[in-house]
Enzyme design. Structure first.
Site, PDB file in Angstrom:
ATOM      1  N   HIS A 155       0.811  -1.219   0.000  1.00  0.00           N
ATOM      2  CA  HIS A 155       0.000   0.000   0.000  1.00  0.00           C
ATOM      3  C   HIS A 155       0.846   1.271   0.000  1.00  0.00           C
ATOM      4  CE1 HIS A 155      -3.576  -2.340   1.954  1.00  0.00           C
ATOM      5  NE2 HIS A 155      -3.421  -2.616   0.683  1.00  0.00           N
ATOM      6  N   LYS A 208      -3.458  -9.608   5.189  1.00  0.00           N
ATOM      7  CA  LYS A 208      -3.208  -9.307   3.784  1.00  0.00           C
ATOM      8  C   LYS A 208      -1.966  -8.455   3.609  1.00  0.00           C
ATOM      9  CE  LYS A 208      -7.424  -7.752   2.835  1.00  0.00           C
ATOM     10  NZ  LYS A 208      -8.130  -7.975   4.113  1.00  0.00           N
ATOM     11  N   PHE A 209      -1.217  -8.267   4.672  1.00  0.00           N
ATOM     12  CA  PHE A 209       0.148  -7.738   4.634  1.00  0.00           C
ATOM     13  C   PHE A 209       0.259  -6.371   3.962  1.00  0.00           C
ATOM     14  CE2 PHE A 209       0.250 -12.423   3.595  1.00  0.00           C
ATOM     15  CZ  PHE A 209       0.182 -12.823   4.913  1.00  0.00           C
ATOM     16  N   CYS A 210      -0.741  -5.524   4.151  1.00  0.00           N
ATOM     17  CA  CYS A 210      -0.753  -4.184   3.533  1.00  0.00           C
ATOM     18  C   CYS A 210      -0.566  -4.268   2.027  1.00  0.00           C
ATOM     19  CB  CYS A 210       0.315  -3.293   4.159  1.00  0.00           C
ATOM     20  SG  CYS A 210       0.076  -2.987   5.916  1.00  0.00           S
ATOM     21  N   ALA A 211      -1.120  -5.339   1.444  1.00  0.00           N
ATOM     22  CA  ALA A 211      -1.077  -5.524  -0.011  1.00  0.00           C
ATOM     23  C   ALA A 211      -2.382  -6.210  -0.411  1.00  0.00           C
ATOM     24  CB  ALA A 211       0.133  -6.357  -0.417  1.00  0.00           C
TER      25      ALA A 211
END
Length: 447
Positions: A124, A369-372
């Site tokens: 992100h 979601k791992f900032c993705a």
């Protein structure tokens, strides 16, 4: 401390002897497999900060000995980070809070009308700061990434910037940044590389790769003291409004003459480093970041890469042998990558798996979601057992329309839209890897 193959010693991390409570009231040695979120502090980094603290003082403005010494340490840290990144002599090195801060700083400095080309596979921090974007779908293979960027950049008039990760924070896969930089420059564009997940695992050289800008974080690089860096060409940076307005960014502030329009007469620094570092900087963070750069360079990348690849192969082979565990990859499983593996466990949400690993086995991993978010949803769609290979790049409306409530720690209530991530680094041992594999085998077998 582990002995490197060439005889040098791989530095130790703080917390290697940490014990954590597990179910049953006992303590277990902590298996930290969450390096991609924040890496532990290297012992040389801790020592460098401890050495700097007794003389800590103001920077750039004091005449006293402690202030002069602190200023020298801060600027020496800038020189060290410049060398670590292989930057050109005239490249700016601006200290920031982290990769996200560094990327947003550059976003504020883009020339008017700049179009940014970015893949949906990005973190992100690289997806969200831009005003005008052209988004590219996840490429089926590395060559397709280059071709997609080529097509997109060819259609854009005016200033343009290609933004790409060097190593995915979801899959660990290495991106063809040299080829992408070449394509960008052929179309008169610049390139920004998010190196947050690369620099703890591999060297980077802006000059050799012909990159325009690179960003990374200290907390990923074994220096968790709140500093990151934006490194690159100075012209866009010196021509933009200061990122922060305040002391240090100005050369002079004058009161207007009586009768003139309201406001101040401000002479901002032309040098992009002071121009965008207003206020008292995070001196100890810069010292820590430089100490980490020095420690990794002194150890030698050959030793670090050799050990990581051995552990990564052990982890991936172990996961492949567990029924119900599915590793997420964008490209061919043999494609080079750093020590990051994301996966799902059939019949379990990612949060359930992470909580069991922590509570019962003393293992720390990341779930969510791992900032993705767009990328993870794409991978989960592509890796659904019922997905046809021709459909791996078709949007999954089931996941897109699902009600997803993200929590503050990056997890999500909809288990179908999440994964588990295990990441390794300095301090990871064979026992940590084997414990994770054994634990997952037991979890997957439970009914």
């Amino acid at each position: 401390m582990t002995r490197a193959p060439e005889g040098r010693r791989i530095p130790a991390v703080l917390g290697a002897d940490l014990e954590v409570p597990v179910r049953g009231g006992r303590l277990a040695p902590y298996a930290n497999l969450d390096y991609a979120a924040s890496a532990p502090c290297l012992e040389p980094v801790s020592a460098a900060v401890a050495a700097a603290l007794p003389a800590y003082s103001s920077v750039h403005r004091g005449a006293g000995y402690a202030s002069q010494l602190t200023t020298a340490r801060y600027e020496r840290a800038r020189h060290t980070v410049r060398a670590f990144a292989g930057a050109r002599p005239d490249d700016a090195v601006i200290f920031t809070r982290n990769t996200t801060d560094a990327t947003n700083l550059l976003a504020r400095c883009l020339p008017e009308g700049t179009t940014v080309v970015v893949f949906d596979t990005e973190h992100h921090a690289s997806l969200l700061p831009w005003r005008h974007t052209v988004r590219l779908a996840p490429p089926a293979f590395p060559g397709e990434a280059v071709r997609a960027a080529d097509r997109a950049l060819a259609e854009i008039e005016g200033p343009k910037l290609l933004v790409v990760t060097a190593a995915s924070n979801v899959t660990g896969e290495l991106w063809p940044i040299a080829a992408l930089a070449h394509i960008a420059h052929r179309h008169g564009a610049r390139v920004l590389v998010d190196a947050a997940q690369l620099v703890p695992h591999r060297p980077i050289n802006l000059t050799a790769l012909d990159l325009d800008y690179v960003v990374f974080s200290g907390h990923k690089l074994y220096a968790p003291f709140g500093t990151g860096a934006l490194i690159g060409r100075p012209d866009w940076l010196s021509g933009a409004e200061p990122y922060l307005r305040g002391g240090g960014a100005v050369r002079a502030v004058n009161v207007p003459q009586t009768g003139e329009a309201d406001g101040w007469e401000i002479d901002w620094h032309d040098d992009p480093e002071p121009r965008h570092e207003a206020g008292t900087p995070n001196v100890l963070g810069a010292v820590a970041l430089a100490a980490a750069c020095d420690a990794l360079t002194a150890t030698g990348w050959t030793a670090l890469i050799h050990e990581e690849e051995r552990l990564l192969a052990r982890l991936r082979a172990g996961l492949a042998g567990i029924e119900g565990v599915r590793e997420l990859s964008l490209w061919d499983p043999a494609h080079p990558r750093v020590g990051i593996v994301s996966f799902t466990v059939a019949g379990r949400t990612a949060r359930e798996v992470a909580e069991i690993l922590s509570a019962e086995y003393g293992i720390g991993v990341r779930d969510g979601k791992f900032c993705a978010h767009p990328f993870v949803r794409h991978l989960l769609d592509a890796h659904r057992p019922e997905a046809h290979p021709r459909d791996t790049h078709r949007p999954d409306t089931r996941l897109q329309n699902a009600h997803v409530q993200d929590t503050a720690d990056g997890g999500c209530d909809d288990g179908a839209a999440s994964a588990v991530r295990a990441s390794i680094g300095i301090g990871t041992t064979d026992e940590h890897v084997d414990r994770l594999v054994s634990a997952l085998r037991e979890i997957a077998a439970r009914r």
